[in-house]
Design an enzyme around this catalytic site. Structure first.
Site, PDB file in Angstrom:
ATOM      1  N   THR A  91      -2.377  47.412  11.513  1.00  6.30           N
ATOM      2  CA  THR A  91      -3.153  47.469  10.269  1.00  6.30           C
ATOM      3  C   THR A  91      -3.979  46.212  10.027  1.00  6.30           C
ATOM      4  OG1 THR A  91      -1.312  46.563   8.962  1.00  6.30           O
ATOM      5  CG2 THR A  91      -1.445  48.950   9.186  1.00  6.30           C
ATOM      6  N   THR A 100       3.702  45.940  12.791  1.00 12.33           N
ATOM      7  CA  THR A 100       4.807  44.992  12.631  1.00 12.33           C
ATOM      8  C   THR A 100       6.176  45.551  13.009  1.00 12.33           C
ATOM      9  OG1 THR A 100       5.059  45.606  10.291  1.00 12.33           O
ATOM     10  CG2 THR A 100       3.637  43.723  10.795  1.00 12.33           C
ATOM     11  N   ASP A 101       6.342  46.877  12.968  1.00 13.64           N
ATOM     12  CA  ASP A 101       7.691  47.428  13.103  1.00 13.64           C
ATOM     13  C   ASP A 101       8.357  47.109  14.433  1.00 13.64           C
ATOM     14  OD1 ASP A 101       7.549  48.424  10.570  1.00 13.64           O
ATOM     15  OD2 ASP A 101       7.063  50.474  11.170  1.00 13.64           O
ATOM     16  N   LYS A 104      11.829  41.197  12.886  1.00 14.07           N
ATOM     17  CA  LYS A 104      11.383  41.643  11.560  1.00 14.07           C
ATOM     18  C   LYS A 104      12.621  41.840  10.690  1.00 14.07           C
ATOM     19  CE  LYS A 104       8.555  45.047   9.140  1.00 14.07           C
ATOM     20  NZ  LYS A 104       7.664  46.224   9.227  1.00 14.07           N
TER      21      LYS A 104
END
Length: 460
Positions: free
Chosen positions: A106, A182-183, A261
């Site tokens: 994103t 990011t996941d 994360k």
């Protein structure tokens, strides 16, 4: 004919028609919960029919349940244009050459309100239009290598990225940025650490927790920080660049094998575990935290090892785990298992026979700890000693995800037990460390008096 009620259906559509209010209309809404002013936004095609979405003046979106609406009035109308502006990226003599690989994250993106999907920007012109400050940092070129959500990143993508990085280094690039969701960003960072060794330039993975159309977006600053680290920084390693604190004071550069994360929505979601971050980064430059790191060089002597065996898994231990879980993995042809065990590296005794059978059939089994901080010490209790005796190998303080990626990488090169163990237990870039720093494990728990006092004193 123009669709005036984009995406709305059922009760929500009937409410808009009742009050003669259109999508993109500036609207005053009176509800049982208060009055609201803003712009009616389109709905995603698969959303429910009980809410109307309003973008309020702060830039945030809120959903209003149609059952609470007492009155609506359109006060103006202006259709928004959410296309990412595109301008020619200027070339500046003397600036470092940075290559950005886009994978579908994103970063520098906008929201398609029709579908609810995030549309990323990839071209230099789009990135310059979104973040013009990049032109003051580097000469940027881009390449869209994938367009996938991060949960769909895997061995095929890791291998392609490793090969692409090698080619760019051969072409003389000064640094590389990889825009990534990011996941699973930390999985890719670990994979590239193993597959791309002896780096002469920085490779920086960057993402954003919030898309660029949101006022609280971290996309632009993360992108600027990553460009500074890639183009001007001295740390030539695979790194993750994201927010340090929740504010926009600075970013962290995390080593690719020690990062994870840790929060679903905080902008400062990434944390270095069992160690300290490599560095902080601001608009002024990179400031190292760790004294020892791989320095930037002028040669092109990178080592590309693009291997991966896909039949590898993580087995997260839980109480009363049944042996058939392990048997099923063996029956399905899995060649390697990383166990995230309890305590110092333990599982329950009923699983022992299944683990022994698996090792006897050639399955490579390694132990990590699900606490994330700390080490496997399997010689302390009989449990650990028994597991080692049947062939389960401890991996010190390697994170479970880094171990999973490394085992896939190792088995992509050899299935010889001794060679696999040697590869797994030989640290490539701090996936195993001799000790944790004395201040590495700091968890500030809200509600504790001394923590509350600290917050009041320093975070006013």
């Amino acid at each position: 004919m123009e669709d005036l009620f984009q995406g709305y259906k059922g009760d929500a559509l009937e409410t808009l028609k009742k009050y003669n209010v259109r999508v993109w209309g500036k609207t005053h809404i009176v509800t049982t919960r208060g009055e609201f002013d803003g712009t009616i936004l389109p709905r995603a095609e698969n959303d429910d029919d009980q809410h109307i979405v309003l973008k309020i003046d702060t830039g945030y979106n809120i959903g209003i349940n149609v059952s609470t609406i007492k009155e609506m009035k359109e006060t103006g109308y202006k259709k928004a244009n959410y296309k990412v502006p595109e301008k020619e990226f200027p070339y500046t003599e003397g600036q470092p050459k940075v290559k950005l690989f886009g994978t579908g994250g994103t970063i520098a993106s906008r929201l398609d309100y029709r579908t609810g999907a995030v549309i990323p920007a990839f071209s230099p012109g789009e990135l310059y239009g979104s973040v013009p400050e990049l032109a003051d940092i580097c000469n940027l070129t881009t390449e869209k290598v994938f367009a996938v959500f991060s949960e769909n990143m895997g061995p095929q993508q890791y291998i392609s990225l490793a090969i692409a990085i090698g080619k760019e280094i051969e072409n003389g690039v000064d640094g590389i940025i990889i825009a990534h969701g990011t996941d699973t960003l930390h999985h890719t960072a670990a994979a590239l650490t193993y597959m791309v060794q002896n780096l002469p330039v920085p490779v920086v993975l960057v993402g954003s927790q919030r898309s660029s159309d949101r006022p609280s977006s971290d996309a632009a600053l993360n992108l600027m920080h990553s460009a500074i680290a890639a183009g001007h920084g001295d740390i030539a390693e695979v790194m993750v660049c994201m927010f340090g604190p929740t504010s926009d004071e600075y970013g962290f550069l995390h080593r690719g094998t020690r990062v994870r994360k840790m929060h679903s929505s905080y902008r400062s979601t990434f944390r270095t575990l069992g160690d300290t971050p490599l560095a902080t980064v601001t608009r002024k430059g990179v400031e190292a935290i760790k004294k020892k790191y791989n320095h930037r060089r002028k040669d092109k002597d990178v080592k590309i090892l693009p291997y991966f065996e896909e039949k590898v898994t993580i087995l997260y231990y839980y109480p009363n785990m049944q042996p058939d879980v392990v048997d099923a993995l063996v029956d399905c042809g899995y060649k390697g298992i990383i166990i995230a065990g309890t305590g110092l590296g333990h599982v329950n005794k009923p699983v022992y026979p299944a683990l022994k059978r698996a090792v006897e059939k050639g399955v490579h089994i390694f132990m990590t700890v699900q606490t994330l901080w700390g080490y496997t010490h399997m010689f302390v209790y009989d449990t650990g000693r028994d597991l080692m005796a049947m062939g389960v190998v401890p991996l010190d303080n390697m994170l479970p995800e880094a171990a999973y990626i490394k085992l896939g990488w190792a088995l992509g090169q050899t299935t010889n037990r001794n060679e696999v163990i040697d590869l797994m237990q030989t640290s490539i870039n701090d996936e195993i460390t001799k000790r944790e720093p004395y201040n590495g494990y700091l968890l500030y728990q809200g509600g504790v008096p001394e923590v509350e006092q600290f917050v009041k004193n320093f975070r006013k």
